[in-house]
Write an enzyme that holds these catalytic residues in place. Structure first.
Site, PDB file in Angstrom:
ATOM      1  CG  HIS A 248      -5.962   5.579  -4.346  1.00 60.62           C
ATOM      2  ND1 HIS A 248      -7.512   5.169  -4.409  1.00 60.62           N
ATOM      3  CD2 HIS A 248      -6.009   7.085  -4.623  1.00 60.62           C
ATOM      4  CE1 HIS A 248      -8.285   6.409  -4.547  1.00 60.62           C
ATOM      5  NE2 HIS A 248      -7.368   7.529  -4.544  1.00 60.62           N
TER       6      HIS A 248
HETATM    7  O1  RIB Z   1      -6.334   7.056  -8.875  1.00 57.73           O
HETATM    8  C1  RIB Z   1      -5.436   6.742  -7.845  1.00 57.73           C
HETATM    9  C2  RIB Z   1      -3.989   6.375  -8.649  1.00 57.73           C
HETATM   10  O2  RIB Z   1      -3.493   7.704  -9.203  1.00 57.73           O
HETATM   11  C3  RIB Z   1      -2.970   6.225  -7.519  1.00 57.73           C
HETATM   12  O3  RIB Z   1      -1.979   5.594  -7.856  1.00 57.73           O
HETATM   13  C4  RIB Z   1      -2.466   7.651  -7.253  1.00 57.73           C
HETATM   14  O4  RIB Z   1      -0.862   7.584  -6.718  1.00 57.73           O
HETATM   15  C5  RIB Z   1      -2.458   8.100  -8.537  1.00 57.73           C
HETATM   16  O5  RIB Z   1      -1.342   7.731  -9.441  1.00 57.73           O
END
Ligand code: RIB
Ligand code: CA
Length: 319
Positions: A248
């Site tokens: 992500h």
């Molecule tokens: O949903 C994904 C996010 O949530 C990313 O930033 C991961 O590190 C968690 O913080």
């Protein structure tokens, strides 16, 4: 006070809750000559603040950049209890990489105070803020000193989800679900906001071959990154039954470096902050069916091959 940005680099602040994917984002940003990381601000999220701050220190040392200051910020959302995600990230938050504690210390100033000071000392629209965790710190900056917004060039955040749904509830993505009020404050602060949601991150899944290539960099960074990613992706592979997991947070850095890899739409995005059923949902008026003003560049497409090639190149620059 942080060093002033050098002439031809983009000054950024990374606000983060490391987190293995945060770790790759931080490493990539520190490796990119186009970016000037003014500082890293830790926030509670994937794991409690004490660990996210510890992990951020470890990561700047891993990258050979102990010059980058790390600040601890908010240890919980202003209006809610903290929700963490050890089931995804492990007890430390960066499980998978056996890394010693850092030798450098946190800065004594609170992250929110430092961000306010740094933004007010900067020019108009000069600094880019990169939230890759719950937006508690950034919202605190904007609520405490709303005038900081005009010093922000862009807020480029990982968070939200619409066509994809959520990853924490059926309708909410983790960063926004942990602190929905903070996300709503960011979306209405007046600075340009670009959101990299699950709708884009789930279109670029890691492969075992890519993680192996990271390990075969033969560096301490490659070994640590590969170990973290092997640990991190197991949760999503099991949950979604896919060949690999999404990575992500590094999309925020990739977007800064190669916006041509991405496609989206400038539209209205609001956050549900009341309903128990859909709390934290990012409600995206993609088809402009309301008269709510557009307030966010909502990204939905990515050149996945380009993204992973860029990430590999950046990781290969680190020791
Ligand atoms: O949903 C994904 C996010 O949530 C990313 O930033 C991961 O590190 C968690 O913080
Ligand atoms: Ca994160």
């Amino acid at each position: 006070m942080s060093p002033l940005p050098t002439r031809d680099t983009r000054p950024i602040i990374i606000d983060t809750d490391p987190g293995q994917d945060d770790a790759i984002a931080i490493l990539a940003a520190l490796a990119a000559p186009e970016l000037h990381v003014l500082g890293i601000t830790a926030v509670a999220g994937n794991v409690p603040l004490e660990l996210t701050a510890r992990n951020a220190l470890i990561l700047v040392e891993l990258a050979g950049r102990p010059d980058v200051p790390v600040f601890a910020g908010c240890d919980r959302p202003r209006r809610r209890e903290l929700l963490t995600a050890e089931h995804v990230h492990g007890k430390t938050g960066i499980d998978g990489a056996s890394l010693a504690d850092a030798t450098t210390a946190l800065q004594p100033q609170h992250a929110v105070d430092w961000m306010i000071e740094t933004l007010l000392a900067a020019g108009e629209r000069e600094i880019t803020i990169c939230p890759v965790g719950p937006m508690t710190n950034v919202a605190a900056v904007l609520e405490t000193a709303p005038e900081t917004a005009r010093h922000i060039r862009e807020i480029v955040c990982m968070g939200g989800g619409f066509f994809n749904g959520g990853n924490t509830t059926p309708t909410a993505e983790f960063n926004v679900f942990v602190d929905p009020e903070a996300a709503q404050i960011v979306l209405h602060c007046g600075a340009p906001v670009t959101m990299l949601p699950l709708d884009v991150t789930h279109k670029a899944l890691m492969t075992d071959a890519w993680i192996t290539q990271v390990r075969e960099l033969g560096s301490r960074t490659g070994a640590a990154a590969a170990g973290m990613l092997d640990f991190y992706e197991r949760f999503d592979v099991d949950k979604y039954g896919t060949f690999g997991g999404p990575l992500h947070d590094p999309h925020v850095i990739a977007y800064l470096l190669r916006p041509d890899f991405y496609r989206g739409r400038h539209c209205n995005v609001e956050v549900e902050t009341e309903s128990p059923l859909t709390l934290g949902m990012t409600v995206v008026d993609w088809w402009s069916v309301t008269d709510r003003p557009a307030n966010c560049q909502f990204i939905t497409e990515v050149d996945s091959d380009g993204f992973y090639h860029l990430m590999m190149g950046l990781l290969s620059r680190l020791p």
